[in-house]
Structures are given as structure tokens and as C-alpha cells.
Design a protein around this motif. Structure first.
Motif, PDB file in Angstrom:
ATOM      1  N   ALA A 145      -0.878  10.685  10.488  1.00  0.00           N
ATOM      2  CA  ALA A 145       0.273  10.898  11.375  1.00  0.00           C
ATOM      3  C   ALA A 145       0.778   9.572  11.936  1.00  0.00           C
ATOM      4  O   ALA A 145       1.986   9.328  11.978  1.00  0.00           O
ATOM      5  CB  ALA A 145      -0.106  11.855  12.507  1.00  0.00           C
ATOM      6  N   GLN A 146      -0.145   8.698  12.348  1.00  0.00           N
ATOM      7  CA  GLN A 146       0.247   7.388  12.867  1.00  0.00           C
ATOM      8  C   GLN A 146       0.986   6.583  11.805  1.00  0.00           C
ATOM      9  O   GLN A 146       1.995   5.927  12.090  1.00  0.00           O
ATOM     10  CB  GLN A 146      -0.990   6.619  13.337  1.00  0.00           C
ATOM     11  CG  GLN A 146      -1.621   7.184  14.572  1.00  0.00           C
ATOM     12  CD  GLN A 146      -2.980   6.584  14.881  1.00  0.00           C
ATOM     13  OE1 GLN A 146      -3.558   5.868  14.073  1.00  0.00           O
ATOM     14  NE2 GLN A 146      -3.493   6.887  16.060  1.00  0.00           N
ATOM     15  N   ARG A 147       0.495   6.628  10.598  1.00  0.00           N
ATOM     16  CA  ARG A 147       1.131   5.889   9.504  1.00  0.00           C
ATOM     17  C   ARG A 147       2.531   6.439   9.214  1.00  0.00           C
ATOM     18  O   ARG A 147       3.473   5.668   9.019  1.00  0.00           O
ATOM     19  CB  ARG A 147       0.252   5.996   8.265  1.00  0.00           C
ATOM     20  CG  ARG A 147       0.622   5.057   7.177  1.00  0.00           C
ATOM     21  CD  ARG A 147      -0.422   5.072   6.103  1.00  0.00           C
ATOM     22  NE  ARG A 147      -0.363   3.841   5.361  1.00  0.00           N
ATOM     23  CZ  ARG A 147      -1.089   3.590   4.308  1.00  0.00           C
ATOM     24  NH1 ARG A 147      -1.958   4.469   3.877  1.00  0.00           N
ATOM     25  NH2 ARG A 147      -0.962   2.451   3.660  1.00  0.00           N
ATOM     26  N   LEU A 148       2.668   7.759   9.218  1.00  0.00           N
ATOM     27  CA  LEU A 148       3.981   8.359   8.961  1.00  0.00           C
ATOM     28  C   LEU A 148       4.963   8.086  10.096  1.00  0.00           C
ATOM     29  O   LEU A 148       6.156   7.886   9.843  1.00  0.00           O
ATOM     30  CB  LEU A 148       3.843   9.861   8.697  1.00  0.00           C
ATOM     31  CG  LEU A 148       3.172  10.234   7.377  1.00  0.00           C
ATOM     32  CD1 LEU A 148       2.976  11.740   7.279  1.00  0.00           C
ATOM     33  CD2 LEU A 148       3.977   9.722   6.187  1.00  0.00           C
ATOM     34  N   VAL A 149       4.487   8.046  11.330  1.00  0.00           N
ATOM     35  CA  VAL A 149       5.358   7.708  12.461  1.00  0.00           C
ATOM     36  C   VAL A 149       5.871   6.280  12.301  1.00  0.00           C
ATOM     37  O   VAL A 149       7.061   6.002  12.515  1.00  0.00           O
ATOM     38  CB  VAL A 149       4.627   7.887  13.809  1.00  0.00           C
ATOM     39  CG1 VAL A 149       5.393   7.227  14.945  1.00  0.00           C
ATOM     40  CG2 VAL A 149       4.417   9.359  14.110  1.00  0.00           C
ATOM     41  N   ARG A 150       5.003   5.388  11.892  1.00  0.00           N
ATOM     42  CA  ARG A 150       5.412   3.988  11.684  1.00  0.00           C
ATOM     43  C   ARG A 150       6.432   3.894  10.541  1.00  0.00           C
ATOM     44  O   ARG A 150       7.431   3.189  10.661  1.00  0.00           O
ATOM     45  CB  ARG A 150       4.175   3.138  11.373  1.00  0.00           C
ATOM     46  CG  ARG A 150       4.436   1.680  11.365  1.00  0.00           C
ATOM     47  CD  ARG A 150       4.706   1.192  12.758  1.00  0.00           C
ATOM     48  NE  ARG A 150       4.786  -0.256  12.740  1.00  0.00           N
ATOM     49  CZ  ARG A 150       5.336  -0.951  13.689  1.00  0.00           C
ATOM     50  NH1 ARG A 150       5.840  -0.367  14.733  1.00  0.00           N
ATOM     51  NH2 ARG A 150       5.393  -2.252  13.610  1.00  0.00           N
TER      52      ARG A 150
END
Length: 177
Positions: A145-150
Motif C-alpha cells: 500500500a505504501q509503495r502504491l501510494v508513492r
């Protein structure tokens, strides 16, 4: 049948729109909830679809989509076929950094129905990054999720000096490797 185009609508100020396309609706919802719980500097809107094309009767209400994530379950050949069929309904300009493939279920290698080479080939063919993860594990779901938000922040233009195209070129492995 409408083709999904990245620049046919104006962007909303301080927001990003993510489209998750995949056959496993439960994993889509879990990932969407994890993304919405992440700390971010902009508003995120997430749309879920099992396949493309999206219904054209609501096209006038749909916001501009900044990032399309195709979710492929490595345990399901149907999942891969569904994504391959959906790709025909995406405009070529989306593949300039606004698409990624998310392969789920990689923690259970003995239950694989799809060769990882087939998915990697799909990423190479469409010049899009391929991310491997196990969304059923909370820690990995949070990291994904963090990677996709970035990535969404970059694709929506919220990261100064980095475009979606330059970012995806950084993520691609070099031919020398």
C-alpha cells in the motif's frame, strides 16, 4: 466499449485516482483499505473493477484516473486471462508510466498456476513495472500500500521533478543485468 484514456479529463486539485482491476474482489478491498489508511499529502480516490471496459453510461461522472493497477492472482489462470483481455481497453498512452501489474499469492509457490515468466513478459511487453506480493499478510499488504501510494503521488503529479515516465524507467531493470 470505451477505451480508458489518461488525459481526456482534467485532474482534480490535490488528489489522485487509483483504479484496481482484478478478479479477486476481497483482496482488492483489503488493499484499498490499506491504501486509504496510509499517511499521504493528497486525497486518494480508489475505484475497483473486475475487468475492463468500464461501463460507459457513468463515464461523465468518472474522474481522471492517474494509476491503473492490474492485480493478477498467481494461483488463477483466469486472473491472468482477465487482465490480458482488459488490457485491450486501455489507451497506449497509459503505458507511459501510469500502469503497473501487481502479482498476488507469491508466498505459496507450490500452488502457482501461472509461470512468473509469463507475468514478467507481460510487464516487458507493456513497459510497465511488475510488483510481487502476498496481500494476505498484513505487513506485506501495508508495504505494498505504501509503495502504491508513492507511485500514485508520482503519477498524479504531486512529486516535484519526477514524472510517471521517468519513474517507470527507473523501475525497469537494465538490459545489462
Amino acid at each position: 466499449m470505451a477505451v480508458l484514456r489518461p488525459f481526456d479529463k482534467l485532474p482534480k486539485l490535490n488528489s489522485g485516482v487509483l483504479l484496481l482491476v482484478g478478479s479477486d474482489e476481497a483482496l482488492q478491498r483489503q488493499l484499498a483499505e490499506a491504501i486509504l489508511q496510509e499517511k499521504k499529502d493528497f486525497n486518494i480516490s480508489i475505484h475497483l473493477a473486475t475487468s475492463l471496459p468500464l461501463p460507459s453510461e457513468r463515464d461523465h461522472l468518472r474522474p481522471r484516473i492517474d494509476l491503473v493497477v492490474f492485480m493478477i492472482d498467481i494461483k488463477s489462470k483466469y486472473s491472468l486471462k482477465n487482465v490480458e483481455t482488459s488490457l485491450a481497453h486501455v489507451d497506449a498512452s497509459f503505458f507511459l508510466g501510469k500502469v503497473c501489474f501487481l502479482v498476488t499469492g507469491v508466498g505459496r509457490v507450490n500452488a502457482c498456476s501461472i509461470e512468473t515468466n509469463a507475468v514478467c513478459k507481460l510487464g516487458e511487453t507493456y513497459c510497465s513495472p511488475v510488483l510481487f506480493c502476498e496481500l494476505e499478510l498484513e505487513g506485506i499488504r501495508t508495504a505494498t500500500a505504501q509503495r502504491l501510494v508513492r507511485m500514485l503521488g508520482i503519477c498524479a503529479g504531486h512529486i516535484p521533478g519526477v514524472s510517471a515516465l521517468s519513474f517507470v524507467s527507473l523501475m525497469r531493470k537494465s538490459d545489462d543485468d
